[in-house]
Scaffold this active site. Sequence first.
Site, PDB file in Angstrom:
ATOM      1  N   GLU A 417       0.823  -1.211   0.000  1.00  0.00           N
ATOM      2  CA  GLU A 417       0.000   0.000   0.000  1.00  0.00           C
ATOM      3  C   GLU A 417       0.861   1.267   0.000  1.00  0.00           C
ATOM      4  O   GLU A 417       1.726   1.426   0.856  1.00  0.00           O
ATOM      5  CB  GLU A 417      -0.906  -0.012   1.236  1.00  0.00           C
ATOM      6  CG  GLU A 417      -1.887   1.139   1.251  1.00  0.00           C
ATOM      7  CD  GLU A 417      -2.907   1.028   2.389  1.00  0.00           C
ATOM      8  OE1 GLU A 417      -3.080  -0.069   2.929  1.00  0.00           O
ATOM      9  OE2 GLU A 417      -3.517   2.051   2.712  1.00  0.00           O
ATOM     10  N   LYS A 594      -6.644  -0.735  12.407  1.00  0.00           N
ATOM     11  CA  LYS A 594      -6.097  -1.132  11.105  1.00  0.00           C
ATOM     12  C   LYS A 594      -4.936  -0.214  10.732  1.00  0.00           C
ATOM     13  O   LYS A 594      -3.909  -0.650  10.204  1.00  0.00           O
ATOM     14  CB  LYS A 594      -7.199  -1.094  10.045  1.00  0.00           C
ATOM     15  CG  LYS A 594      -6.812  -1.752   8.731  1.00  0.00           C
ATOM     16  CD  LYS A 594      -6.077  -0.837   7.778  1.00  0.00           C
ATOM     17  CE  LYS A 594      -5.691  -1.532   6.478  1.00  0.00           C
ATOM     18  NZ  LYS A 594      -4.929  -0.671   5.589  1.00  0.00           N
ATOM     19  N   ASP A 610       5.107 -14.143  11.519  1.00  0.00           N
ATOM     20  CA  ASP A 610       3.750 -14.635  11.260  1.00  0.00           C
ATOM     21  C   ASP A 610       2.797 -13.472  11.538  1.00  0.00           C
ATOM     22  O   ASP A 610       2.345 -13.261  12.660  1.00  0.00           O
ATOM     23  CB  ASP A 610       3.477 -15.823  12.196  1.00  0.00           C
ATOM     24  CG  ASP A 610       2.082 -16.396  12.010  1.00  0.00           C
ATOM     25  OD1 ASP A 610       1.246 -15.747  11.341  1.00  0.00           O
ATOM     26  OD2 ASP A 610       1.831 -17.480  12.548  1.00  0.00           O
ATOM     27  N   HIS A 707      -2.737  10.879   0.216  1.00  0.00           N
ATOM     28  CA  HIS A 707      -2.782   9.506  -0.244  1.00  0.00           C
ATOM     29  C   HIS A 707      -2.850   9.428  -1.761  1.00  0.00           C
ATOM     30  O   HIS A 707      -2.124   8.689  -2.403  1.00  0.00           O
ATOM     31  CB  HIS A 707      -4.046   8.876   0.350  1.00  0.00           C
ATOM     32  CG  HIS A 707      -3.859   7.458   0.686  1.00  0.00           C
ATOM     33  ND1 HIS A 707      -3.329   7.058   1.873  1.00  0.00           N
ATOM     34  CD2 HIS A 707      -4.123   6.351  -0.013  1.00  0.00           C
ATOM     35  CE1 HIS A 707      -3.293   5.755   1.906  1.00  0.00           C
ATOM     36  NE2 HIS A 707      -3.760   5.294   0.760  1.00  0.00           N
TER      37      HIS A 707
END
Length: 728
Positions: A417, A594, A610, A707
């Site tokens: 991203e 998030k 992991d 962004h």
Amino acid sequence: MIVILEPDADVAHVAAALQGLGLWTRPMAGGSPAMLEVEAHSASVAEAVVLAVPGVAQVRSRVSPHPRVDVMSRTFTLPIAGGASLVLGRDTVLVAGPCAVESAESIAQAAALVAQAGGRLLRGGAFKPRTSPYSYAGSGIQALKWLAEAARQHGLGVVTEAMSELHVDAVAEVADVIQVGSRNMQNFALLAAVGRKAKPVLLKRGRGASVEEWLMAGEHLLAHGAAWVLFCERGVAGLVGETRNTLDLAAVALLRHAYELPVAVDPSHGTGRRDLVVPMAKAGAAAGASVVLVEVHPEPARAKSDGPQALLPPQLKELGEHFGLPPVVPANTALPPYTSRYPEFYKKSVAERRRAVIANLGLSHDAQAYLRHGRLDFAIADKMSENVISTFALPLALGLNFRINGRDYLVPMVVEEPSVVAAASNAARMVRAAGGFRGDATASIMTAQVQFDHVADPPAAAEMMRQRRDVVVAAANAAIPRMVARGGGCMDMDARVLDGPGGLVVLHLYVDVGDAMGANVVDTVAEHVAPLVQSWVGGKVGLRILSNLPLRRLVHVECDVAADMLGGADLADGIARASNFAEVDPFRAATHNKGILNGIDAVAVALGQDWRAVEAGAHAYAGLGSDYRPLATWTRTATGLRGVMELPLAIGTVGGSTQAHPGVRTAMEIVKVESARELSVVMAAVGLASNLAALRALAGEGIQHGHMRLHARKSDVFTAQAEHKEIR
Ligand code: PEP
Ligand code: MN
């Protein structure tokens, strides 16, 4: 038939056992492994029967005149200066240097050129075989010292020729690989003396030697104890008058592909002309030579021997670049202090950024090579997963400006991203101005669960487990003695009665897993302890597995940031309000978290962690109370804001893909952490920085502004897609 013994086998013992089968043998001279030749009048015995005799490693039915060459390992790991090593026969290795070691100064200059071009071994003769007795014959013993010193200073290994038995000892003292020259290929007394040094040998092919004679010369070396032989094609007598010799590339291909032997190619002596050396070096490598040996001279016009074939320095550089070889940085070079500040990094090209980092970090040769090619070998990929058909690449980027507990960290991040890395680096810069992040983690205590159901009296069973705590802990530790020896192991236990039908009791085992992620360790413990406990409490054993909510493996980070750095008091207020919003609304809290995991996951992927376990732990922790909550919160202070975050992080610095994946090993070299605990603090700091950057953008100009600017750098197609995507 030839019988090859295991390295530690007792020869007489094996011979006696073979005699019992009707096989009469005689030992073959010298070297390791020992070999027995089966005499012709022996009984005929199936190979499988011979192989079953203890001490027998291999059986060769086709009797070759060079059995030791036939069974010689295809690769040789050569330790060189500064703790580095080379795998000869596998790695593409450039060996370069002047024909002769002429002076301390000139060999030092040559060594610098070789290291810059990515050469790993420095060549140069102290003793030169010359056609005319009136030509310069080398500077002798003193030149060996100059050569060794130049190589050491530049982090290179040494290849040099032993021309006579008289000098083998002196040569062996400085040479990592002893060269036997073309003219001496069949000097059997010299081959024996060199072999006895038990070192790897670069064996030049005689100018008039057949391939078979060349292999037999290798057999002489091995029979006298040489550790390994690298066959070097350097040209044979030919018909072309314009070149010094005829470089026999068919022989290179034959050795490499038909005999699977390690081969080097020497296009310098093979052609005698500087203009032909680079093309023939490339051709030699294409034919199968993993080692390319060339002559180079700082000033070829002044060379005392073989000037016309010496490469000019830029030609050597071109050759190194062609093979993708990174420059060698000697281990003892003083490096600038480790910093996470690289101003205007984003304005540089990928290659410029890489060079800046390599120059400042003193990365290993393997790490430098990885940064250049970014490849994962299919062989490694195939071991990491199943049904592998290819590999898959993502950008490896650096999070900058991080200062945590008073130390700088350059943080590797892998994420698909845009803006995650830029945002974290930018927030870290603001936090840095107020002293950086502060953090700490608990010991690396993982939780294992053992499920017991159909237990008759769950509360009584749980109580019994607790009363036998010491027995349970001891049984757990008996399953993981190596972890206990390293200072870890099972520290504690607990028993929980769960509501609902089925008489369910769950045993928790708390295991300090040190620097490992720890899943395997705790699974082992859970499986080991289950039958013992079941023998006390009855019922049925169910699952025995770790919990991805490791409540005793928590990391805490916090930071201050000045309102001025953020862009003013309004922005600081806005961030605090955004934090409040997340505290009272799970819908917002999910997005808030998030944003934290944007940063944490990117580091987790780069460092081979992991990340599904990381995600599971973070969200489960956020949902522990009556509502799902934000992992990080921001409150106003007199000067700006304070951010505080806590979450479980099950990550490791040993085991898993940390050792297997070359990109992960490289990332570990870059971040330079000493322990899993330290790494977990770094990861959490990146998460908190990501959170701050996201909230600042949301509270300010809105997320889409910056962004979309970053998205716009990508192709139009991608930008068009991104406009339809909600990026949170
Ligand atoms: C050398 O490499 O310095 C040399 C003398 O080579 P060759 O033995 O192949 O002539
Ligand atoms: Mn030469």
